[in-house]
Design a protein around this motif. Structure first.
Motif, PDB file in Angstrom:
ATOM      1  N   THR A   1       1.347  -2.767   6.556  1.00  0.00           N
ATOM      2  CA  THR A   1       2.152  -3.366   7.601  1.00  0.00           C
ATOM      3  C   THR A   1       1.867  -4.861   7.621  1.00  0.00           C
ATOM      4  N   ALA A   2       2.832  -5.646   8.085  1.00  0.00           N
ATOM      5  CA  ALA A   2       2.634  -7.095   8.165  1.00  0.00           C
ATOM      6  C   ALA A   2       1.443  -7.422   9.054  1.00  0.00           C
ATOM      7  N   ARG A   3       1.266  -6.649  10.109  1.00  0.00           N
ATOM      8  CA  ARG A   3       0.168  -6.885  11.042  1.00  0.00           C
ATOM      9  C   ARG A   3      -1.190  -6.743  10.356  1.00  0.00           C
ATOM     10  N   ASP A   4      -1.371  -5.669   9.599  1.00  0.00           N
ATOM     11  CA  ASP A   4      -2.647  -5.448   8.923  1.00  0.00           C
ATOM     12  C   ASP A   4      -2.884  -6.471   7.812  1.00  0.00           C
ATOM     13  N   PHE A   5      -1.821  -6.812   7.083  1.00  0.00           N
ATOM     14  CA  PHE A   5      -1.973  -7.758   5.983  1.00  0.00           C
ATOM     15  C   PHE A   5      -2.354  -9.149   6.503  1.00  0.00           C
ATOM     16  N   LEU A   6      -1.662  -9.620   7.544  1.00  0.00           N
ATOM     17  CA  LEU A   6      -1.944 -10.940   8.089  1.00  0.00           C
ATOM     18  C   LEU A   6      -3.285 -10.977   8.809  1.00  0.00           C
ATOM     19  N   ALA A   7      -3.652  -9.873   9.478  1.00  0.00           N
ATOM     20  CA  ALA A   7      -4.964  -9.811  10.125  1.00  0.00           C
ATOM     21  C   ALA A   7      -6.074  -9.944   9.087  1.00  0.00           C
ATOM     22  N   SER A   8      -5.868  -9.348   7.915  1.00  0.00           N
ATOM     23  CA  SER A   8      -6.857  -9.453   6.846  1.00  0.00           C
ATOM     24  C   SER A   8      -6.995 -10.897   6.378  1.00  0.00           C
ATOM     25  N   LEU A   9      -5.871 -11.587   6.190  1.00  0.00           N
ATOM     26  CA  LEU A   9      -5.922 -12.978   5.747  1.00  0.00           C
ATOM     27  C   LEU A   9      -6.666 -13.852   6.748  1.00  0.00           C
ATOM     28  N   ALA A  10      -6.522 -13.539   8.038  1.00  0.00           N
ATOM     29  CA  ALA A  10      -7.220 -14.322   9.063  1.00  0.00           C
ATOM     30  C   ALA A  10      -8.731 -14.236   8.894  1.00  0.00           C
ATOM     31  N   PHE A  11      -9.203 -13.147   8.295  1.00  0.00           N
ATOM     32  CA  PHE A  11     -10.632 -12.965   8.062  1.00  0.00           C
ATOM     33  C   PHE A  11     -11.004 -13.205   6.604  1.00  0.00           C
ATOM     34  N   ARG A  12     -10.139 -13.934   5.900  1.00  0.00           N
ATOM     35  CA  ARG A  12     -10.378 -14.300   4.501  1.00  0.00           C
ATOM     36  C   ARG A  12     -10.546 -13.073   3.609  1.00  0.00           C
ATOM     37  N   VAL A  13      -9.717 -12.086   3.859  1.00  0.00           N
ATOM     38  CA  VAL A  13      -9.686 -10.866   3.048  1.00  0.00           C
ATOM     39  C   VAL A  13      -8.275 -10.704   2.498  1.00  0.00           C
ATOM     40  N   PHE A  14      -8.173 -10.567   1.162  1.00  0.00           N
ATOM     41  CA  PHE A  14      -6.872 -10.351   0.540  1.00  0.00           C
ATOM     42  C   PHE A  14      -6.786  -8.910   0.070  1.00  0.00           C
ATOM     43  N   GLN A  15      -5.810  -8.169   0.602  1.00  0.00           N
ATOM     44  CA  GLN A  15      -5.611  -6.779   0.234  1.00  0.00           C
ATOM     45  C   GLN A  15      -4.869  -6.704  -1.101  1.00  0.00           C
ATOM     46  N   SER A  16      -5.371  -5.877  -2.011  1.00  0.00           N
ATOM     47  CA  SER A  16      -4.758  -5.747  -3.336  1.00  0.00           C
ATOM     48  C   SER A  16      -4.855  -4.310  -3.819  1.00  0.00           C
ATOM     49  N   THR A  17      -3.798  -3.855  -4.453  1.00  0.00           N
ATOM     50  CA  THR A  17      -3.858  -2.539  -5.074  1.00  0.00           C
ATOM     51  C   THR A  17      -4.758  -2.594  -6.296  1.00  0.00           C
ATOM     52  N   GLN A  18      -5.301  -1.422  -6.676  1.00  0.00           N
ATOM     53  CA  GLN A  18      -6.202  -1.356  -7.828  1.00  0.00           C
ATOM     54  C   GLN A  18      -5.593  -0.565  -8.980  1.00  0.00           C
ATOM     55  N   TYR A  19      -4.379  -0.126  -8.787  1.00  0.00           N
ATOM     56  CA  TYR A  19      -3.689   0.590  -9.849  1.00  0.00           C
ATOM     57  C   TYR A  19      -2.615  -0.306 -10.448  1.00  0.00           C
ATOM     58  N   VAL A  20      -2.054   0.103 -11.559  1.00  0.00           N
ATOM     59  CA  VAL A  20      -1.065  -0.684 -12.293  1.00  0.00           C
ATOM     60  C   VAL A  20       0.319  -0.110 -12.041  1.00  0.00           C
ATOM     61  N   ARG A  21       1.317  -0.960 -12.069  1.00  0.00           N
ATOM     62  CA  ARG A  21       2.689  -0.496 -11.880  1.00  0.00           C
ATOM     63  C   ARG A  21       3.046   0.592 -12.891  1.00  0.00           C
TER      64      ARG A  21
END
Length: 297
Positions: free
Chosen positions: A152-172
């Motif tokens: 969700t945009a909320r969770d993604f932006l909240a992570s950035l506020a704490f200097r955390v970048f969410q990323s998948t670990q699998y390949v397309r």
């Protein structure tokens, strides 16, 4: 073909009460959802919570499920990628790298070269998130956290506020290497050579970046966009966004991020302002001392 039955949102590890400040973000970094596999995907366009069309195979069990098992505070698990995944990565890598000299900004090009030297970025090797996270931590204070899929945009932006970048670990999935709605390595357009081609073609509309309009622009994440907002530079985008926030985010206090405690502090009292002032005075004194010593050399 019958429509897929609705899938109930997965449970969260933390209650919504963890977003304790009235404007809607966690007070502390540990309040972020730690185990990404419980993230709720709120996507009205998707028929399945964890599967997006041809990419459905990437969300099924087995090794891909294990890659999503991550808890806050742990080292990110190292992944032994399959040959077909490495081939898919290589296709994307080679196509994107061909565009970089003419389509990427100088900051991206500088860091990309360093990533190739220090983090194993190359066509025949998929970098490990733990290595990338350590690299980012050393240079910027940011860290990477594995995500199960689209946040969700909320969770993604909240992570950035704490200097955390969410990323998948699998390949397309090999059948769809051009684009993925889930958070992946790199910035949006520069990690999707298919969308990069589309964005710079005559098909979509390009508009001058305006946060007022961009904030309410409808979009869908299953395909390429019809409208793109273009900023002249990072400074141009930051200035416009700060002005937008100042106009629309009305509050009777200021906030700051404390990297030492990994928390957001409300500057809402004289005592807190005095404490911040003392800390800044110490930093200014160090700066003045450093300038003096350099001038004496």
């Amino acid at each position: 073909m019958a429509a897929a039955p609705p899938v109930a949102p997965r449970k969260r590890l933390v209650s919504i009460k963890s977003y304790s400040i009235e404007d809607g973000y966690p007070a502390r970094r540990r309040s972020l959802v730690g185990d990404a596999k419980f993230e709720t995907v709120k996507n009205k366009e998707a028929k399945q919570t964890w599967g997006f069309g041809k990419r459905k195979k990437n969300f099924k069990g087995g090794k891909n499920y294990q890659r999503r098992r991550f808890f806050s505070g742990e080292a990110i698990p190292r992944v032994e990628y399959r040959e077909d995944e490495i081939r898919t990565w290589g296709v994307v890598y080679k196509n994107l790298k061909a565009y970089l000299p003419t389509h990427a900004c100088k900051q991206y090009l500088e860091v990309f070269s360093i990533l190739e030297k220090e983090c194993g970025y190359r066509p025949d090797n998929i970098p490990q998130l733990e290595d990338v996270s350590k690299f980012l931590k050393k240079r910027t204070g940011f860290q990477v956290r594995p995500a199960a899929g689209l946040l969700t945009a909320r969770d993604f932006l909240a992570s950035l506020a704490f200097r955390v970048f969410q990323s998948t670990q699998y390949v397309r999935h090999p059948s769809s290497p051009n684009h993925s709605p889930e958070p992946a390595y790199g910035a949006g357009l520069l990690s999707s050579y298919g969308e990069l081609q589309h964005a710079l073609s005559s098909k979509p509309e390009q508009r001058v970046f305006d946060p007022e309009n961009a904030a309410v622009q409808p979009y869908q994440d299953q395909d390429y966009q019809d409208v793109y907002y273009v900023a002249e530079s990072f400074d141009d985008a930051k200035l416009k966004f700060r002005n937008y926030v100042a106009q629309h985010l009305k509050r009777s206090y200021e906030v700051r991020y404390d990297a030492m405690t990994q928390s957001i502090q409300l500057l809402d009292s004289v005592e807190k302002l005095e404490s911040l002032s003392a800390s800044l005075l110490n930093e200014v004194a160090r700066l003045a001392s450093a300038i003096k010593k350099l001038s004496e050399q």
